[in-house]
Design an enzyme around this catalytic site. Structure first.
Site, short mmCIF file in Angstrom:
data_model
loop_
_atom_site.label_atom_id
_atom_site.label_comp_id
_atom_site.label_asym_id
_atom_site.label_seq_id
_atom_site.Cartn_x
_atom_site.Cartn_y
_atom_site.Cartn_z
N HIS A 125 0.87 -1.04 0.01
CA HIS A 125 -0.04 0.01 -0.10
C HIS A 125 0.86 1.47 0.05
CE1 HIS A 125 -3.68 -2.54 1.73
NE2 HIS A 125 -3.28 -2.62 0.53
N SER A 197 -6.94 -7.55 9.75
CA SER A 197 -8.20 -7.93 9.88
C SER A 197 -8.68 -8.82 8.53
CB SER A 197 -9.12 -6.86 9.95
OG SER A 197 -9.00 -5.83 8.86
#
Ligand code: APR
Length: 257
Positions: A125, A197
């Protein structure tokens, strides 16, 4: 160990790491930096509970209000600049030096893996410590902790508006980085899933495909996640404490190498 992680799970994980030494890969998310004081995105105290991502982390948000987006990123940079790598970052760097860990594929932009000494770090990212010109596309490394002074930083080559060189929602992950990550995942035998997550695609496809290919996943996370059902071992506790314990167990009999 403040959380009760069954010692047999810790020793099973340590044994897997020893048995597959050199073919162990870490896949990390915001949780690996939580103990450094850097807020995660989801779960309790998550950034997305307090801020709307569509106002701060999308191309449209930047287009409509670049000053507000830069303010938010400079606030996050100020928190990260004061943060120290956790035990988890440090143990992963140490295991890379010792040839136990191949490297790290991270969703994080904070640069703490590199600061802990990790050499092979794939940032899916991008990096909060790098800017990119919205006009000429040039990239500029700021260096860890160096926060731009200007409200709207400008490109020194063409004068265009600079943006954080991170991947926003609705933007693709850089294909070269994703392909490098895919190659590492295909070579790995054990994947340590730390502090994520597992809900953001395409990053989460990497561990999901690894599990489909029969690779061994070890999850390190105090909570249940989207990836938990794919894990062979689930170490339910904070990454820093768990890696400190794993380091002790893995180092216990050096003769294993
Ligand atoms: N140790 C390990 N895990 C922890 C800890 C800790 N001390 N504290 C929290 N966690 C776990 C949470 O239980 C959660 O599962 O870290 C995870 C953080 O999840 P997210 O906040 O969703 O972060 P992440 O999975 O990295 O998000 C992926 O979403 O917003 C985008 O681009 C952003 O890279 C980010 C992506």
């Amino acid at each position: 160990m403040s959380e009760v992680v069954p010692p047999e799970d810790l020793s099973s994980a340590a044994r897997l790491i020893k048995e597959h030494s050199g073919k162990v890969l870490a896949f990390t998310g915001a949780g690996v930096s939580a103990e450094a004081g850097i807020p995660t995105f989801r779960g309790k105290d998550g950034l997305w509970n307090r801020y709307r991502p569509e106002e701060l982390a999308t191309p449209r948000a930047f287009e409509s209000n670049p000053k507000r987006v830069w303010e938010w990123y400079k606030w996050r940079m100020s928190i990260i600049a004061r943060a120290e790598p956790t035990w988890a970052h440090k143990v992963m760097a140490d295991w890379e030096r010792k040839g136990v860990l191949m490297g790290v594929v991270t969703q994080n932009v904070d640069g703490l893996h590199q600061r802990a000494g990790s050499r092979l770090v794939i940032e899916l990212h991008g990096s909060i410590w790098r800017t990119r010109c919205t006009v000429c596309g040039r990239r500029f490394d700021l260096g860890f902790g160096n926060i731009p002074e200007e409200d709207l930083p400008r490109c020194r080559e063409c004068g265009g508006l600079l943006r954080p060189d991170v991947v926003w929602f609705e933007e693709p992950v850089p294909m070269d980085q994703f392909e490098r990550a895919e190659r590492l995942f295909s070579e790995a035998e054990v994947i340590l899933i730390v502090g994520t997550s597992g809900v953001v695609m395409p990053a989460a496809l990497l561990p999901i495909n690894a599990a489909r290919q029969g690779k061994i996943l070890v999850e390190v996370n105090p909570e249940e996640t989207n990836l938990s059902s794919l894990a062979t071992i689930r170490l339910r506790g904070p990454a820093g404490e768990i890696f400190r314990e794993l380091a002790r167990l893995v180092e216990e009999d050096l003769s294993w190498r």
